[in-house]
Design a protein around this motif. Structure first.
Motif, PDB file in Angstrom:
ATOM      1  N   ASN A   1      52.857 -13.872 -54.128  1.00 48.83           N
ATOM      2  CA  ASN A   1      52.841 -15.318 -53.621  1.00 48.83           C
ATOM      3  C   ASN A   1      53.940 -15.709 -52.722  1.00 48.83           C
ATOM      4  O   ASN A   1      53.694 -16.730 -51.928  1.00 48.83           O
ATOM      5  CB  ASN A   1      52.867 -16.130 -55.009  1.00 48.83           C
ATOM      6  CG  ASN A   1      51.575 -15.643 -55.978  1.00 48.83           C
ATOM      7  OD1 ASN A   1      50.445 -15.750 -55.401  1.00 48.83           O
ATOM      8  ND2 ASN A   1      51.738 -15.632 -57.143  1.00 48.83           N
TER       9      ASN A   1
ATOM     10  N   LEU B   1      53.535 -14.050 -48.145  1.00 55.09           N
ATOM     11  CA  LEU B   1      52.072 -14.479 -47.975  1.00 55.09           C
ATOM     12  C   LEU B   1      51.037 -13.593 -47.497  1.00 55.09           C
ATOM     13  O   LEU B   1      50.098 -13.419 -47.756  1.00 55.09           O
ATOM     14  CB  LEU B   1      52.307 -15.732 -47.115  1.00 55.09           C
ATOM     15  CG  LEU B   1      52.994 -16.882 -47.586  1.00 55.09           C
ATOM     16  CD1 LEU B   1      53.294 -18.046 -46.729  1.00 55.09           C
ATOM     17  CD2 LEU B   1      52.397 -17.424 -49.029  1.00 55.09           C
ATOM     18  N   GLU B   2      51.658 -12.732 -46.635  1.00 56.04           N
ATOM     19  CA  GLU B   2      50.851 -11.803 -46.060  1.00 56.04           C
ATOM     20  C   GLU B   2      50.190 -10.752 -46.923  1.00 56.04           C
ATOM     21  O   GLU B   2      49.139 -10.031 -46.779  1.00 56.04           O
ATOM     22  CB  GLU B   2      51.254 -10.981 -44.564  1.00 56.04           C
ATOM     23  CG  GLU B   2      52.731 -10.259 -44.941  1.00 56.04           C
ATOM     24  CD  GLU B   2      53.545 -10.092 -43.802  1.00 56.04           C
ATOM     25  OE1 GLU B   2      53.204 -10.691 -42.843  1.00 56.04           O
ATOM     26  OE2 GLU B   2      54.406  -9.261 -43.841  1.00 56.04           O
TER      27      GLU B   2
ATOM     28  N   SER C   1      48.944 -11.336 -49.721  1.00 51.34           N
ATOM     29  CA  SER C   1      47.799 -12.009 -50.137  1.00 51.34           C
ATOM     30  C   SER C   1      46.512 -12.090 -49.298  1.00 51.34           C
ATOM     31  O   SER C   1      45.653 -12.432 -49.467  1.00 51.34           O
ATOM     32  CB  SER C   1      48.000 -13.257 -50.736  1.00 51.34           C
ATOM     33  OG  SER C   1      48.951 -13.349 -51.824  1.00 51.34           O
ATOM     34  N   ASN C   2      46.986 -11.629 -47.980  1.00 53.96           N
ATOM     35  CA  ASN C   2      45.950 -11.695 -47.008  1.00 53.96           C
ATOM     36  C   ASN C   2      44.914 -10.636 -46.936  1.00 53.96           C
ATOM     37  O   ASN C   2      45.308  -9.484 -47.213  1.00 53.96           O
ATOM     38  CB  ASN C   2      46.568 -11.838 -45.592  1.00 53.96           C
ATOM     39  CG  ASN C   2      45.627 -12.050 -44.565  1.00 53.96           C
ATOM     40  OD1 ASN C   2      44.667 -11.487 -44.444  1.00 53.96           O
ATOM     41  ND2 ASN C   2      46.322 -12.476 -43.302  1.00 53.96           N
ATOM     42  N   SER C   3      43.732 -10.881 -47.250  1.00 49.64           N
ATOM     43  CA  SER C   3      42.706  -9.764 -47.179  1.00 49.64           C
ATOM     44  C   SER C   3      42.640  -9.077 -45.977  1.00 49.64           C
ATOM     45  O   SER C   3      42.084  -7.701 -46.178  1.00 49.64           O
ATOM     46  CB  SER C   3      41.414 -10.761 -47.499  1.00 49.64           C
ATOM     47  OG  SER C   3      40.914 -11.444 -46.439  1.00 49.64           O
ATOM     48  N   GLU C   4      42.844  -9.601 -44.986  1.00 51.22           N
ATOM     49  CA  GLU C   4      43.107  -8.272 -43.774  1.00 51.22           C
ATOM     50  C   GLU C   4      44.198  -7.385 -43.809  1.00 51.22           C
ATOM     51  O   GLU C   4      44.298  -6.447 -43.066  1.00 51.22           O
ATOM     52  CB  GLU C   4      43.018  -9.277 -42.442  1.00 51.22           C
ATOM     53  CG  GLU C   4      41.980 -10.024 -42.333  1.00 51.22           C
ATOM     54  CD  GLU C   4      41.949 -10.958 -40.995  1.00 51.22           C
ATOM     55  OE1 GLU C   4      42.906 -10.748 -40.039  1.00 51.22           O
ATOM     56  OE2 GLU C   4      41.260 -11.838 -40.922  1.00 51.22           O
ATOM     57  N   VAL C   5      45.154  -7.596 -44.573  1.00 48.52           N
ATOM     58  CA  VAL C   5      46.203  -6.615 -44.863  1.00 48.52           C
ATOM     59  C   VAL C   5      45.796  -5.522 -45.904  1.00 48.52           C
ATOM     60  O   VAL C   5      45.434  -5.764 -46.787  1.00 48.52           O
ATOM     61  CB  VAL C   5      47.487  -7.385 -45.439  1.00 48.52           C
ATOM     62  CG1 VAL C   5      48.685  -6.387 -45.678  1.00 48.52           C
ATOM     63  CG2 VAL C   5      47.946  -8.340 -44.332  1.00 48.52           C
TER      64      VAL C   5
END
Length: 194
Positions: free
Chosen positions: A107, A110-111, A113-117
């Motif tokens: 949390n 932020l990255e 929680s990014n589905s692209e990471v």
């Protein structure tokens, strides 16, 4: 001179190129009051390898740059030098470090929680402070080694490494080996010059 300018000068001096800097996206509202009040400025640097340089050579050169930057920033009059810290400088790993509880990490950064990471491996360590007050500076970076527990012989390990420095040799690092000294920096207190 700013800490960023010192890093950029070292990168150029070592034959690489700084492509740019990025403010690391964070959400300070997800962490505790103490962590928020002492949170450092967090950014990432992107460095381009030299033409013809393979990944292993780049990784070694980034290590040289990190060690030089730590030493050279500490020796400057830059007022922000006491807050300068490179948790990682690698073409293989990204290290996120902070005064956080394990559930707060995704949390806050932020990255994550990014589905692209995506990552092949993710290690998380939560340190429970036993004999020191928790600070951002003391959060373990896990650069190359993870351990679960206090290293109670830190002074002894630092002294042994310094005693062996004169006999260090490496075909891979060559003349760059001297730039890495001190291999293990003496412990310093956060908020005090190196």
């Amino acid at each position: 001179m700013s800490c960023e300018a010192i890093v950029e000068e070292i990168v150029r001096d070592e034959g690489l190129t700084v492509l740019g800097w990025r403010d690391t996206p964070v959400n300070a509202n997800t962490i505790g009051r103490l962590a928020r009040s002492t949170q450092p400025y967090i950014e990432q640097v992107f460095i381009k390898r030299a033409y013809g340089m393979d990944e292993d050579a780049l990784e070694r050169k980034l290590y040289v740059i990190r060690k030089r930057a730590e030493k050279e920033v500490a020796q400057t009059a830059c007022e922000r030098r006491v807050f300068f810290y490179l948790p990682s400088l690698s073409c293989r790993t990204i290290v996120y470090k902070g005064l956080l509880l394990a559930p707060q990490i995704a949390n806050f950064y932020l990255e994550l929680s990014n589905s692209e990471v995506r990552s092949g491996l993710c290690l998380v360590h939560q340190r429970f402070s036993t004999n020191t007050f928790p600070t951002w500076h003391l959060a373990h970076p896990f650069r190359y080694l993870c351990h679960n527990g206090e290293i109670n012989t830190l002074r002894g390990n630092v002294n042994w490494m310094q005693a062996r420095t004169s006999v260090l040799a490496s075909q891979l690092f060559g003349d760059d080996l001297k730039k890495l000294e001190p291999i293990i920096a003496r412990a310093k207190r956060f908020g005090q010059p190196g």
